[in-house]
Scaffold this motif. Structure first.
Motif, mmCIF file in Angstrom:
data_model
loop_
_atom_site.group_PDB
_atom_site.id
_atom_site.type_symbol
_atom_site.label_atom_id
_atom_site.label_comp_id
_atom_site.label_asym_id
_atom_site.label_seq_id
_atom_site.Cartn_x
_atom_site.Cartn_y
_atom_site.Cartn_z
ATOM 1 N N ARG A 1 -33.504 14.820 -18.381
ATOM 2 C CA ARG A 1 -32.748 14.711 -17.140
ATOM 3 C C ARG A 1 -31.402 14.083 -17.444
ATOM 4 O O ARG A 1 -31.261 13.244 -18.332
ATOM 5 C CB ARG A 1 -33.505 13.892 -16.095
ATOM 6 N N LYS A 2 -30.393 14.484 -16.691
ATOM 7 C CA LYS A 2 -29.055 13.948 -16.861
ATOM 8 C C LYS A 2 -28.946 12.600 -16.164
ATOM 9 O O LYS A 2 -29.458 12.399 -15.058
ATOM 10 C CB LYS A 2 -28.016 14.905 -16.273
ATOM 11 N N ILE A 3 -28.274 11.658 -16.836
ATOM 12 C CA ILE A 3 -27.985 10.339 -16.264
ATOM 13 C C ILE A 3 -26.467 10.214 -16.233
ATOM 14 O O ILE A 3 -25.828 9.989 -17.277
ATOM 15 C CB ILE A 3 -28.616 9.203 -17.088
ATOM 16 N N GLY A 4 -25.899 10.377 -15.056
ATOM 17 C CA GLY A 4 -24.450 10.408 -14.979
ATOM 18 C C GLY A 4 -23.923 11.653 -15.673
ATOM 19 O O GLY A 4 -24.622 12.659 -15.841
ATOM 20 N N SER A 5 -22.661 11.595 -16.114
ATOM 21 C CA SER A 5 -22.045 12.746 -16.757
ATOM 22 C C SER A 5 -22.091 12.682 -18.282
ATOM 23 O O SER A 5 -21.795 13.676 -18.942
ATOM 24 C CB SER A 5 -20.576 12.864 -16.302
ATOM 25 N N ARG A 6 -22.511 11.528 -18.842
ATOM 26 C CA ARG A 6 -22.386 11.349 -20.282
ATOM 27 C C ARG A 6 -23.720 11.234 -21.012
ATOM 28 O O ARG A 6 -23.764 11.304 -22.234
ATOM 29 C CB ARG A 6 -21.555 10.089 -20.587
ATOM 30 N N TYR A 7 -24.826 11.047 -20.283
ATOM 31 C CA TYR A 7 -26.078 10.726 -20.953
ATOM 32 C C TYR A 7 -27.197 11.668 -20.511
ATOM 33 O O TYR A 7 -27.226 12.151 -19.379
ATOM 34 C CB TYR A 7 -26.487 9.270 -20.663
ATOM 35 N N THR A 8 -28.137 11.854 -21.436
ATOM 36 C CA THR A 8 -29.330 12.649 -21.150
ATOM 37 C C THR A 8 -30.551 11.834 -21.525
ATOM 38 O O THR A 8 -30.647 11.312 -22.653
ATOM 39 C CB THR A 8 -29.329 13.960 -21.959
ATOM 40 N N VAL B 1 -29.567 -7.090 -27.599
ATOM 41 C CA VAL B 1 -29.528 -5.640 -27.433
ATOM 42 C C VAL B 1 -28.353 -5.333 -26.513
ATOM 43 O O VAL B 1 -28.366 -5.661 -25.326
ATOM 44 C CB VAL B 1 -30.838 -5.108 -26.830
ATOM 45 N N GLY B 2 -27.314 -4.719 -27.083
ATOM 46 C CA GLY B 2 -26.078 -4.511 -26.344
ATOM 47 C C GLY B 2 -26.223 -3.525 -25.206
ATOM 48 O O GLY B 2 -26.940 -2.520 -25.306
ATOM 49 N N VAL B 3 -25.543 -3.807 -24.095
ATOM 50 C CA VAL B 3 -25.449 -2.882 -22.971
ATOM 51 C C VAL B 3 -24.187 -2.057 -23.180
ATOM 52 O O VAL B 3 -23.078 -2.590 -23.217
ATOM 53 C CB VAL B 3 -25.397 -3.631 -21.629
ATOM 54 N N ARG B 4 -24.326 -0.749 -23.327
ATOM 55 C CA ARG B 4 -23.180 0.126 -23.578
ATOM 56 C C ARG B 4 -22.518 0.611 -22.297
ATOM 57 O O ARG B 4 -21.317 0.857 -22.251
ATOM 58 C CB ARG B 4 -23.623 1.341 -24.390
ATOM 59 N N ASP B 5 -23.324 0.780 -21.258
ATOM 60 C CA ASP B 5 -22.761 1.343 -20.033
ATOM 61 C C ASP B 5 -23.686 1.033 -18.866
ATOM 62 O O ASP B 5 -24.883 0.761 -19.054
ATOM 63 C CB ASP B 5 -22.606 2.864 -20.170
ATOM 64 N N LEU B 6 -23.139 1.029 -17.675
ATOM 65 C CA LEU B 6 -23.907 0.932 -16.447
ATOM 66 C C LEU B 6 -23.580 2.156 -15.619
ATOM 67 O O LEU B 6 -22.405 2.458 -15.372
ATOM 68 C CB LEU B 6 -23.577 -0.345 -15.669
ATOM 69 N N VAL B 7 -24.605 2.872 -15.209
ATOM 70 C CA VAL B 7 -24.404 4.149 -14.525
ATOM 71 C C VAL B 7 -24.875 4.041 -13.076
ATOM 72 O O VAL B 7 -26.018 3.651 -12.816
ATOM 73 C CB VAL B 7 -25.165 5.287 -15.243
ATOM 74 N N VAL B 8 -23.993 4.376 -12.162
ATOM 75 C CA VAL B 8 -24.340 4.493 -10.745
ATOM 76 C C VAL B 8 -23.993 5.917 -10.342
ATOM 77 O O VAL B 8 -22.818 6.295 -10.283
ATOM 78 C CB VAL B 8 -23.564 3.487 -9.878
ATOM 79 N N ASP B 9 -25.027 6.733 -10.102
ATOM 80 C CA ASP B 9 -24.806 8.157 -9.834
ATOM 81 C C ASP B 9 -25.878 8.651 -8.875
ATOM 82 O O ASP B 9 -27.022 8.914 -9.268
ATOM 83 C CB ASP B 9 -24.853 8.949 -11.143
ATOM 84 N N GLY B 10 -25.500 8.789 -7.603
ATOM 85 C CA GLY B 10 -26.469 9.240 -6.600
ATOM 86 C C GLY B 10 -27.617 8.248 -6.485
ATOM 87 O O GLY B 10 -27.411 7.071 -6.177
ATOM 88 N N ASN B 11 -28.837 8.715 -6.750
ATOM 89 C CA ASN B 11 -30.006 7.840 -6.697
ATOM 90 C C ASN B 11 -30.305 7.165 -8.029
ATOM 91 O O ASN B 11 -31.310 6.469 -8.155
ATOM 92 C CB ASN B 11 -31.237 8.641 -6.257
#
Length: 411
Positions: free
Chosen positions: A3-10, A68-78
């Motif tokens: 499943r896609k998570i935002g535009s950059r991650y799967t 454990v580094g946090v690389r990104d936080l994704v807020v996308d729809g639900n």
């Protein structure tokens, strides 16, 4: 199913589930990542999403080899997700479940690593608030350290703070896992860096002993012990290491060491711990008082290991990543007052029966039977001796024909 998570991650494969969400093995522009996808009810909370965005800069800036580094936080729809570094290994709870307790050298080396990570976080103004074995990852691809320990990294920074919105915790709720909660959190004080030190000292105690110092039983009882009880000593560890533990488990936050001090002091202990075997202690009794022996024993439910208390309705302590982070009720003053079962319990010697257990009751019955037989033998011996003495004194006397007086009288 991917499943896609935002535009950059799967997100490709589920690695584990917990009460706060699901951890996925994922792929991003720079390669493999771990994606923690928070529950949908959290993603639909607009206040929480706002806090999530506010924390983004602080979490992304936390860069340390023991975090454990946090690389990104994704807020996308639900979708509300933390994209994190992927660690090839396991969590510390899994190792504890397998080995029960660690050799002191390995335990101290792991905790020193985590203290280094906390020192960096505290310097950046970030408090973890949920330090526990489930949130410590062991890098199986890293070089072995003292006692054969793998490099340890602390994960899930920011999750406690993100979920701890005022609406969820106003006056009646606290955040955390009960075995590792500092007394000041239970009493409603704001979380400072010292709460992480208390939790980390609890983890070290658990690594050494195989159980937490105040855990076992109902969550309310655990919270009461944190506030009212003193830590029970562990036999067999150097006094200086024990004093470190006691200082970091102090009820007063100001009495505890800072994370950088704790890391340095622990590493000073490593040479004295080399080659020391795991401690040989047994978990203290946490079972309810036994029923009277005349009553039939009711079947007992399996007792969950400490540190795995399910706090969310509908979840179990066997979630694959055992994330028990959630809200729970603050105990009332009468609950914190303690009681007959609120006293500290010393660990039992290895092999000794647990008080109230079937083996303990059987041992007690054997002692009573032995004492009863011994008493009967002594009584019989005393009677025979008296009869022999009287018979000897009256050997030439005429026998008494009256059956009411046939027994010899005491001299």
């Amino acid at each position: 199913m991917a499943r896609k998570i935002g535009s950059r991650y799967t997100a490709n494969q589920i690695l584990g589930r917990g009460s706060a969400g699901t951890v996925w093995l994922g792929e991003g522009p720079e390669g493999p990542v771990a994606i923690k996808l928070l529950r949908e009810d959290l993603a639909s909370d607009q206040e929480l999403v706002g806090r999530f965005v506010q924390e983004r800069t602080a979490l992304l800036s936390l860069d340390h080899p023991r975090v454990v580094g946090v690389r990104d936080l994704v807020v996308d729809g639900n979708d509300l997700a933390l994209v994190m570094d992927l660690v090839r290994g396991t969590d510390l709870r899994t190792r504890l479940d397998r080995e029960r307790r660690l050799a002191p050298e390995a335990a101290v080396a792991i905790v020193a690593d985590i203290a280094d990570g906390l020192a960096a976080a505290h310097a950046a103004g970030i408090v973890h608030r949920d330090v526990k074995p489930e949130n410590v990852l062991l890098d199986m691809q890293g070089p072995l350290g003292p006692g054969g320990s793998h490099p340890a990294l602390l994960t899930d920074f920011g999750v406690a703070k993100l979920i701890d919105s005022p609406r969820r915790t106003r006056a009646t709720k606290i955040i955390g896992t009960p075995d590792y909660l500092a007394p000041e959190l239970i009493e409603g004080l704001p979380p400072r860096a010292a709460v992480d030190i208390y939790a980390l000292a609890t983890v070290l105690y658990e690594l050494l002993a195989g159980f937490t110092p105040f855990g076992g039983g109902h969550p309310g009882a655990i919270l009461r012990r944190h506030v009212t009880e003193t830590v029970v000593p562990l036999p067999g560890i150097p006094d200086e290491l024990w004093q470190l533990l006691v200082q970091c488990l102090a009820k007063a936050p100001a009495s505890r060491l800072r994370a950088s001090e704790l890391a340095a002091r622990l590493r000073e202990q490593l040479p004295t711990l080399a080659g020391m075997a795991p401690l040989d202690v047994d978990e203290p009794d946490t079972e309810p008082d036994p029923e009277p022996e005349a009553a039939p024993a009711a079947p007992k439910e399996p007792v969950a290991r400490r540190g795995a208390v399910p706090l969310v309705p509908g979840t179990t302590p066997t979630d694959s990543n055992r994330d028990t982070h959630t809200s729970m009720r603050v105990p009332a003053p009468d609950e914190l007052a303690g009681g007959a079962r609120g006293t500290a319990r010393a660990p039992r010697a290895a092999g000794a029966p647990r008080p109230g257990s079937a083996r303990h009751r059987a041992s007690a019955r054997r002692r009573r039977i032995t004492l009863g037989v011994a008493g009967a033998v002594l009584a019989a011996a005393a009677g025979i001796g008296t009869w022999a003495a009287v018979s000897g004194d009256n050997a030439d006397a005429t026998p008494n024909k009256n059956p009411e007086h046939s027994a010899p009288e005491s001299p």
